[in-house]
Structure formats: structure tokens, C-alpha cells
Design a protein around this motif. Structure first.
Motif, PDB file in Angstrom:
ATOM      1  N   THR A   1     -16.714   0.241  -5.798  1.00 57.60           N
ATOM      2  CA  THR A   1     -15.789  -0.148  -4.726  1.00 57.60           C
ATOM      3  C   THR A   1     -15.249  -1.545  -5.021  1.00 57.60           C
ATOM      4  OG1 THR A   1     -17.006   1.181  -3.121  1.00 57.60           O
ATOM      5  CG2 THR A   1     -15.515  -0.514  -2.258  1.00 57.60           C
ATOM      6  N   VAL A   2     -13.930  -1.724  -4.895  1.00 57.44           N
ATOM      7  CA  VAL A   2     -13.258  -3.001  -5.169  1.00 57.44           C
ATOM      8  C   VAL A   2     -12.635  -3.486  -3.854  1.00 57.44           C
ATOM      9  CG1 VAL A   2     -11.503  -4.202  -6.506  1.00 57.44           C
ATOM     10  CG2 VAL A   2     -12.774  -2.303  -7.528  1.00 57.44           C
ATOM     11  N   GLY A   3     -13.033  -4.668  -3.382  1.00 63.03           N
ATOM     12  CA  GLY A   3     -12.388  -5.293  -2.244  1.00 63.03           C
ATOM     13  C   GLY A   3     -11.274  -6.218  -2.705  1.00 63.03           C
ATOM     14  N   TYR A   4     -10.167  -6.235  -1.971  1.00 67.87           N
ATOM     15  CA  TYR A   4      -9.011  -7.024  -2.394  1.00 67.87           C
ATOM     16  C   TYR A   4      -8.393  -7.716  -1.185  1.00 67.87           C
ATOM     17  CZ  TYR A   4      -6.320  -3.086  -0.553  1.00 67.87           C
ATOM     18  OH  TYR A   4      -5.799  -2.128   0.276  1.00 67.87           O
ATOM     19  N   ARG A   5      -7.541  -8.699  -1.475  1.00 66.96           N
ATOM     20  CA  ARG A   5      -6.789  -9.427  -0.455  1.00 66.96           C
ATOM     21  C   ARG A   5      -5.426  -9.722  -1.038  1.00 66.96           C
ATOM     22  NH1 ARG A   5      -7.972 -13.005   3.919  1.00 66.96           N
ATOM     23  NH2 ARG A   5      -6.439 -14.673   4.162  1.00 66.96           N
ATOM     24  N   VAL A   6      -4.371  -9.335  -0.310  1.00 64.04           N
ATOM     25  CA  VAL A   6      -3.009  -9.537  -0.789  1.00 64.04           C
ATOM     26  C   VAL A   6      -2.282 -10.499   0.142  1.00 64.04           C
ATOM     27  CG1 VAL A   6      -2.821  -7.316  -1.949  1.00 64.04           C
ATOM     28  CG2 VAL A   6      -2.232  -7.481   0.472  1.00 64.04           C
ATOM     29  N   SER A   7      -1.350 -11.268  -0.446  1.00 64.52           N
ATOM     30  CA  SER A   7      -0.462 -12.149   0.316  1.00 64.52           C
ATOM     31  C   SER A   7       0.875 -11.440   0.459  1.00 64.52           C
ATOM     32  CB  SER A   7      -0.294 -13.493  -0.398  1.00 64.52           C
ATOM     33  OG  SER A   7      -1.534 -14.149  -0.521  1.00 64.52           O
ATOM     34  N   VAL A   8       1.307 -11.254   1.719  1.00 65.67           N
ATOM     35  CA  VAL A   8       2.539 -10.526   2.011  1.00 65.67           C
ATOM     36  C   VAL A   8       3.593 -11.532   2.451  1.00 65.67           C
ATOM     37  CG1 VAL A   8       3.593  -8.693   3.381  1.00 65.67           C
ATOM     38  CG2 VAL A   8       1.184  -8.533   2.726  1.00 65.67           C
TER      39      VAL A   8
ATOM     40  N   ARG B   1     -14.243  -8.525  -3.728  1.00 61.91           N
ATOM     41  CA  ARG B   1     -15.521  -7.859  -3.983  1.00 61.91           C
ATOM     42  C   ARG B   1     -15.383  -7.065  -5.267  1.00 61.91           C
ATOM     43  NH1 ARG B   1     -18.099  -2.916  -0.336  1.00 61.91           N
ATOM     44  NH2 ARG B   1     -19.830  -2.402  -1.736  1.00 61.91           N
ATOM     45  N   SER B   2     -16.157  -7.400  -6.272  1.00 60.62           N
ATOM     46  CA  SER B   2     -16.039  -6.757  -7.569  1.00 60.62           C
ATOM     47  C   SER B   2     -16.878  -5.484  -7.605  1.00 60.62           C
ATOM     48  CB  SER B   2     -16.496  -7.704  -8.687  1.00 60.62           C
ATOM     49  OG  SER B   2     -16.471  -7.052  -9.933  1.00 60.62           O
TER      50      SER B   2
ATOM     51  N   SER C   1     -14.709  -4.823 -14.808  1.00 60.57           N
ATOM     52  CA  SER C   1     -13.473  -5.620 -14.786  1.00 60.57           C
ATOM     53  C   SER C   1     -12.235  -4.747 -14.889  1.00 60.57           C
ATOM     54  CB  SER C   1     -13.503  -6.640 -15.934  1.00 60.57           C
ATOM     55  OG  SER C   1     -13.612  -5.985 -17.191  1.00 60.57           O
ATOM     56  N   ALA C   2     -12.323  -3.597 -15.603  1.00 60.57           N
ATOM     57  CA  ALA C   2     -11.154  -2.723 -15.740  1.00 60.57           C
ATOM     58  C   ALA C   2     -10.749  -2.150 -14.390  1.00 60.57           C
ATOM     59  CB  ALA C   2     -11.454  -1.603 -16.731  1.00 60.57           C
ATOM     60  N   LEU C   3     -11.728  -1.765 -13.546  1.00 65.60           N
ATOM     61  CA  LEU C   3     -11.410  -1.236 -12.219  1.00 65.60           C
ATOM     62  C   LEU C   3     -10.872  -2.333 -11.298  1.00 65.60           C
ATOM     63  CD1 LEU C   3     -14.475   1.147 -11.634  1.00 65.60           C
ATOM     64  CD2 LEU C   3     -12.222   1.728 -12.563  1.00 65.60           C
ATOM     65  N   ASP C   4     -11.414  -3.551 -11.406  1.00 66.22           N
ATOM     66  CA  ASP C   4     -10.938  -4.662 -10.572  1.00 66.22           C
ATOM     67  C   ASP C   4      -9.480  -4.983 -10.882  1.00 66.22           C
ATOM     68  OD1 ASP C   4     -13.500  -4.678  -9.630  1.00 66.22           O
ATOM     69  OD2 ASP C   4     -14.120  -6.455 -10.772  1.00 66.22           O
ATOM     70  N   GLU C   5      -9.147  -5.078 -12.162  1.00 62.38           N
ATOM     71  CA  GLU C   5      -7.767  -5.395 -12.544  1.00 62.38           C
ATOM     72  C   GLU C   5      -6.815  -4.270 -12.157  1.00 62.38           C
ATOM     73  OE1 GLU C   5      -7.842  -6.233 -16.669  1.00 62.38           O
ATOM     74  OE2 GLU C   5      -9.075  -8.066 -16.473  1.00 62.38           O
ATOM     75  N   ALA C   6      -7.230  -3.005 -12.340  1.00 66.58           N
ATOM     76  CA  ALA C   6      -6.355  -1.878 -12.012  1.00 66.58           C
ATOM     77  C   ALA C   6      -6.082  -1.822 -10.516  1.00 66.58           C
ATOM     78  CB  ALA C   6      -6.996  -0.571 -12.484  1.00 66.58           C
ATOM     79  N   THR C   7      -7.067  -2.190  -9.687  1.00 64.08           N
ATOM     80  CA  THR C   7      -6.865  -2.156  -8.231  1.00 64.08           C
ATOM     81  C   THR C   7      -5.752  -3.104  -7.817  1.00 64.08           C
ATOM     82  OG1 THR C   7      -9.181  -1.587  -7.873  1.00 64.08           O
ATOM     83  CG2 THR C   7      -7.987  -2.542  -6.022  1.00 64.08           C
ATOM     84  N   CYS C   8      -5.794  -4.373  -8.273  1.00 57.08           N
ATOM     85  CA  CYS C   8      -4.757  -5.340  -7.898  1.00 57.08           C
ATOM     86  C   CYS C   8      -3.397  -4.949  -8.453  1.00 57.08           C
ATOM     87  CB  CYS C   8      -5.163  -6.738  -8.386  1.00 57.08           C
ATOM     88  SG  CYS C   8      -6.115  -7.682  -7.163  1.00 57.08           S
ATOM     89  N   GLN C   9      -3.361  -4.410  -9.660  1.00 57.78           N
ATOM     90  CA  GLN C   9      -2.078  -4.023 -10.242  1.00 57.78           C
ATOM     91  C   GLN C   9      -1.432  -2.878  -9.456  1.00 57.78           C
ATOM     92  OE1 GLN C   9      -2.868  -3.098 -14.341  1.00 57.78           O
ATOM     93  NE2 GLN C   9      -3.292  -5.257 -14.902  1.00 57.78           N
TER      94      GLN C   9
ATOM     95  N   SER D   1      -6.156  -7.430   3.942  1.00 59.80           N
ATOM     96  CA  SER D   1      -7.368  -7.180   3.151  1.00 59.80           C
ATOM     97  C   SER D   1      -7.714  -5.705   3.243  1.00 59.80           C
ATOM     98  CB  SER D   1      -8.547  -8.018   3.668  1.00 59.80           C
ATOM     99  OG  SER D   1      -8.259  -9.388   3.553  1.00 59.80           O
ATOM    100  N   GLY D   2      -8.244  -5.172   2.148  1.00 62.64           N
ATOM    101  CA  GLY D   2      -8.644  -3.766   2.096  1.00 62.64           C
ATOM    102  C   GLY D   2      -9.635  -3.536   0.985  1.00 62.64           C
ATOM    103  N   ALA D   3      -9.957  -2.244   0.715  1.00 59.91           N
ATOM    104  CA  ALA D   3     -10.924  -1.890  -0.323  1.00 59.91           C
ATOM    105  C   ALA D   3     -10.525  -0.520  -0.888  1.00 59.91           C
ATOM    106  CB  ALA D   3     -12.338  -1.845   0.238  1.00 59.91           C
ATOM    107  N   VAL D   4     -10.855  -0.297  -2.152  1.00 63.18           N
ATOM    108  CA  VAL D   4     -10.580   0.963  -2.834  1.00 63.18           C
ATOM    109  C   VAL D   4     -11.905   1.465  -3.416  1.00 63.18           C
ATOM    110  CG1 VAL D   4      -9.379   2.041  -4.776  1.00 63.18           C
ATOM    111  CG2 VAL D   4      -8.190   0.356  -3.374  1.00 63.18           C
ATOM    112  N   ARG D   5     -12.209   2.759  -3.155  1.00 62.61           N
ATOM    113  CA  ARG D   5     -13.418   3.387  -3.696  1.00 62.61           C
ATOM    114  C   ARG D   5     -13.044   4.190  -4.920  1.00 62.61           C
ATOM    115  NH1 ARG D   5     -18.590   3.581  -5.066  1.00 62.61           N
ATOM    116  NH2 ARG D   5     -19.413   5.713  -5.065  1.00 62.61           N
ATOM    117  N   TRP D   6     -13.507   3.725  -6.085  1.00 65.79           N
ATOM    118  CA  TRP D   6     -13.287   4.446  -7.339  1.00 65.79           C
ATOM    119  C   TRP D   6     -14.458   5.408  -7.529  1.00 65.79           C
ATOM    120  CZ3 TRP D   6      -8.994   3.971 -10.472  1.00 65.79           C
ATOM    121  CH2 TRP D   6      -8.136   2.903 -10.198  1.00 65.79           C
TER     122      TRP D   6
END
Length: 229
Positions: free
Chosen positions: A163-170, A183-184, A188-196, A220-225
Motif C-alpha cells: 500500500t502506497v500513501g500519497y499527498r498531492v498539491s492541487v 507511506r512507502s 520504490s518502483a511501486l512508490d514512484e509509479a503511484t505518484c506518476q 491525500s489518499g492511498a493505493v493498494r497494489w
């Protein structure tokens, strides 16, 4: 008779010849004598140095304390010159009359100014908010941001998940301007792919302030890989 014989030409020639022979003989003796002899300079003896052993100098004598010398009084008589000034024996009288200080002038009273006072205008009232602030909200489906089709085969074979937690500036336009991982997943490949993927596919309704104007905000949100079956 003898004087007559001396003045004859024969005797004069004989005398000159004799003198010349004497001079020639003396010159020959000098020439041959100097040619055969040589001048020998006198022999000069070389100086030879000799060291003499001297006794060490005696130690200096111990200092002897000298008694203090007393100055002799001068035999001359001390002469004090007479004072040419005539000093008065009785001092001059001094006036000791008390000095009376005059009273201080009265302090002027402060009177109100005849000019009218101008009061400053009151500050403008704080505008009452007419809208409640609204945060940034997604305008499209979050399920379309990251899908199972984004899983790469190499990640599946290696067993990447998490699971990758992220925060975006809108921004005020509703577009994502920046993304950071809060949240990593440990990969690292999943973390980078989530933000991209979120930065490229997510759309937002911008945040609004109490004036109802669109402003920048955060989401803020999260993605479950999860590896697909």
C-alpha cells in the motif's frame, strides 16, 4: 822642455788611446762579471706557532658591603631673601549680607486649543464570510487513477505488492502540481509509479476560500497494489 813634449801630436794620441783602453777594460770587467754571477735572496725562516698552557683566571672576590655614607652638612649659611611685599596683618572686611533670591515666575496654565479636534474614522468592518471553505475534491473516479492493467509482468514475477500513501498539491485550476509519498510500500518502483499515475490521471475540483474563490489546496489518499489472480 817637458811642456813642449806634451803638446806634440804623437803624445796626445798616445794619451787618448790609453784612456780609451782603461775604459774598455773596466766595461769588460763589469759585463763579464755580471753575466757569470747571480743574486741569491736571503733565506727567510718560517714562523712556527706554539701553544702555551695558561692558568685559569682567579675567581672574582666576594662583594663587601660598604657602610652607608653620610652626607656632610653644608658649611655655607642659608640665606632667606626678604619678602619685598608688604603683607597686611589685618584682613579686609567681608560683606556677609544674606542674598534674597527673587521668587520664580508663575507657570502659565494650559488652556484648551480653540481649534476643533478631528477624530479618525473607524476601521472598516471585517467582512463576514459568506461561504464555508471547501477543500479540493476529485472530479473523476479514483478507481481510474491506478488499475490492474498498470501492474507490470516483472513486478508480478518478483511479487511486488503493498500500500502506497500519497499527498498531492492541487492548484486553483484543479490540476495536480506536485505529489509526494507519505507511506512507502517498501518497493520504490511501486512508490514512484503511484505518484506518476495519480499526477497524470487525477482531476479535482479546486478548493474554495470563504469568499467562494478557487484557491490551491491539498488532497491525500492511498493505493493498494495487489498482484492480480
Amino acid at each position: 822642455m817637458a811642456y813642449a813634449n806634451a803638446q806634440t801630436p804623437q803624445n796626445r794620441v798616445a794619451a787618448i788611446a790609453g784612456v780609451a783602453a782603461i775604459h774598455a777594460g773596466i766595461g769588460a770587467i763589469l759585463i763579464y762579471g755580471l753575466a757569470t754571477g747571480s743574486f741569491v735572496p736571503p733565506e727567510v725562516k718560517k714562523l712556527v706557532g706554539t701553544q702555551f698552557k695558561l692558568d685559569p683566571p682567579p675567581p672574582p672576590p666576594d662583594p663587601v658591603e660598604q657602610p652607608p655614607t653620610k652626607s656632610q652638612p653644608s658649611a655655607r649659611e642659608v640665606m632667606v631673601p626678604e619678602t619685598p611685599l608688604d603683607l597686611a596683618i589685618n584682613p579686609p572686611p567681608v560683606d556677609t549680607t544674606d542674598i534674597i533670591i527673587p521668587p520664580a515666575p508663575p507657570v502659565p496654565k494650559a488652556y484648551p486649543s480653540p481649534l476643533p479636534t478631528v477624530s479618525l474614522p473607524p476601521p472598516p468592518p471585517v467582512p463576514t464570510p459568506t461561504f464555508d471553505p471547501v477543500p479540493a475534491r476529485p472530479s473523476n473516479s479514483q478507481n481510474s487513477w491506478v488499475t490492474q492493467n498498470d501492474y507490470r509482468s516483472s513486478w508480478i514475477s518478483r511479487g511486488y505488492d503493498g500500500t502506497v500513501g500519497y499527498r498531492v498539491s492541487v492548484g486553483a485550476s484543479g490540476k495536480v502540481e506536485n505529489c509526494s509519498v507519505t507511506r512507502s510500500s517498501g518497493v520504490s518502483a511501486l512508490d514512484e509509479a503511484t505518484c506518476q499515475l495519480v499526477s497524470r490521471r487525477a482531476r479535482f475540483d479546486p478548493a474554495k476560500n470563504d469568499q467562494g474563490r478557487a484557491v490551491a489546496g491539498n488532497y491525500s489518499g492511498a493505493v493498494r497494489w495487489q498482484i492480480p489472480n
